[in-house]
Design an enzyme around this catalytic site. Structure first.
Site, PDB file in Angstrom:
ATOM      1  CB  THR A  48       0.902   1.716  -2.513  1.00 59.67           C
ATOM      2  OG1 THR A  48       1.441   0.669  -1.703  1.00 59.67           O
ATOM      3  CG2 THR A  48       1.790   1.921  -3.717  1.00 59.67           C
ATOM      4  CG  ASP A  49      -4.134   3.993  -0.451  1.00 61.85           C
ATOM      5  OD1 ASP A  49      -4.420   3.267  -1.420  1.00 61.85           O
ATOM      6  OD2 ASP A  49      -4.529   5.161  -0.362  1.00 61.85           O
ATOM      7  CE  LYS A  50      -8.557  -2.098   2.489  1.00 61.48           C
ATOM      8  NZ  LYS A  50      -9.875  -1.753   1.908  1.00 61.48           N
ATOM      9  N   GLY A  52      -4.379   0.550  -3.798  1.00 62.38           N
ATOM     10  CA  GLY A  52      -3.408   0.156  -4.815  1.00 62.38           C
ATOM     11  C   GLY A  52      -2.705   1.330  -5.471  1.00 62.38           C
TER      12      GLY A  52
END
Lengths: 172, 172, 172, 172
Positions: A48-50, A52
């Protein structure tokens, strides 16, 4: 789509342009696949990345996992192929992202092949979550066959082709 | 390229098919970019795979690093954009791999933009090593503008557009 | 091990130093774990590096996959925990690499817990391939319990602790 | 820390236990490093996770980037070392996470070496952001010297040691 494409298209009119634009958007070929293979996957926290959601490049790793498992299912092993001197590098890819996949989503990954390879193998992928009927991500990956020693292109190895045909027939 | 595309093409003849095939292969638009930006990069050990070259999905991370630095150079910050409520997810991408990039290669990464965004921003990338004149990897990434709150598409923010125009003019 | 540690040790003699050195080398606690959980994994191409083996940081992602599946097995979901406002960031880790894991290796990943958490949960991991009896990689990961809102440390949630106890009893 | 460690400690009393616990917590040796090297880094979007911070395993990639650049600065190239038949796999690591690093944070990465290598090289790392004086992440990575052909341990190559000594003297 390139400008060459576009300028060619413009000479054939505005309505055709719209039609061609839709054609250019990635979607599965409108014919029967010779190969269909399905695998369950689950997204990892590290993927995942920021935002979400699963980071866009991570789907290419999923495609590869699906491809590797399909090759094993067909009675080969990509690892053994490499050990026998044939590598299959990715030479082109295209991906369309329709919906995000979230962390810990259970996914169905499908591999589809529409044409027997000669110098290249074109593989298609659909990633689906349980939340929706339509695909979340659609992908197309072109692979070449290369001699590991010379790093030069070669034809599809006979064994690979026969295993592919065999899987296709058994599955039908 | 899809079968719809192909069947359309077949109605216009075999020689056109060959021309269209070449058009379909990813290459840069044949017009002047409105934006050109260049960044030096170096490949990391963690980005290589057992073929001894940079793993194919890693170029998408390079594209993003180049894009982020360009946005900063244009006087914005993608982090601040997100904090102000606008996210730019990747909705489509296409990549062509011509030559491998090795570990610890010094690369030049170029970003090119050919058209002002309205609902989407289309960005192009070339990755070059010092060993060769021609590009090693060519990419195209389509990004949408989304409201972080509603996750719905929106038009390009005015500030983004004006910074883009400004960078384009100053650079010329 | 730090120099403070070492200087302390030097005052207690050279033979003790050797003993302490071995003690400092990461190995599993010499008591019965309260939790044991096992999961099958397979290494991906994207996880290898140019040495032809799994890149060292990738084992931490395996540890996380094992941890996530254990939590699910215990009747919880880490995703739901986060949605309920509790995050479990990694605050410390230690890893010992004994043997490389190759591409497409089938692995057994084991999670072991030796003590009930209060403010922190200490988890241990062993990664084994089919080629060898002894572990390939041994790891220890310390996690804190944090309120997502305040990002401040908190005690282990009651539900987490009761599920942990329950899993431990059922397994025995 | 292992139970052996702990049971040994318990025989020397409760107050010593507390002292030893603090000693066991990772921190830099209390002596002068023979090597100090500093590098600027910036966190990438692809390195974040859904907690909104850099994913814990990514720091190990930063450590490697810092190490690679240091080796280059010392007048060697890790790539050339590998080409000459020496590989330096990670055999152990330890990391302590004090504060999260966010997306697009500008970081200072420091490498410290306290002892000349014989069979192994122990390297220490501090990652700092601009927001705080104290480190965000502290790491320790042990590397072996291996012959690429035999994959067996070897002593530090003379050239490596002399470059290390040279860098240490020039820097002072």
């Amino acid at each position: 789509m390139t400008m060459q494409g576009r300028s060619f298209i413009l000479t054939i009119g505005r309505s055709q342009l719209l039609i061609l634009r839709m054609l250019f958007m990635l979607h599965l070929p409108k014919k029967e696949p010779i190969i269909t293979y399905s695998l369950s996957l689950r997204s990892r926290y590290s993927e995942t990345d920021k935002m979400g959601v699963v980071y866009h490049s991570r789907y290419l790793e999923y495609f590869e996992v699906i491809r590797t498992e399909f090759i094993r299912q067909a009675g080969l092993s990509y690892r053994e192929m490499e050990e026998s001197g044939v590598i299959m590098p990715v030479v082109g890819l295209e991906t369309r992202f329709r919906r995000p996949v979230l962390y810990d989503d259970s996914m169905e990954g499908r591999l589809l092949i529409y044409e027997e390879p000669v110098m290249r193998l074109t593989t298609w992928y659909e990633i689906r979550t349980e939340r929706e009927q339509d695909f979340a991500v659609l992908g197309k990956v072109d692979l070449a066959f290369l001699s590991m020693e010379t790093r030069r292109p070669m034809r599809v190895p006979d064994l690979f082709l026969s295993k592919l045909r065999n899987y296709g027939q058994v599955a039908q």
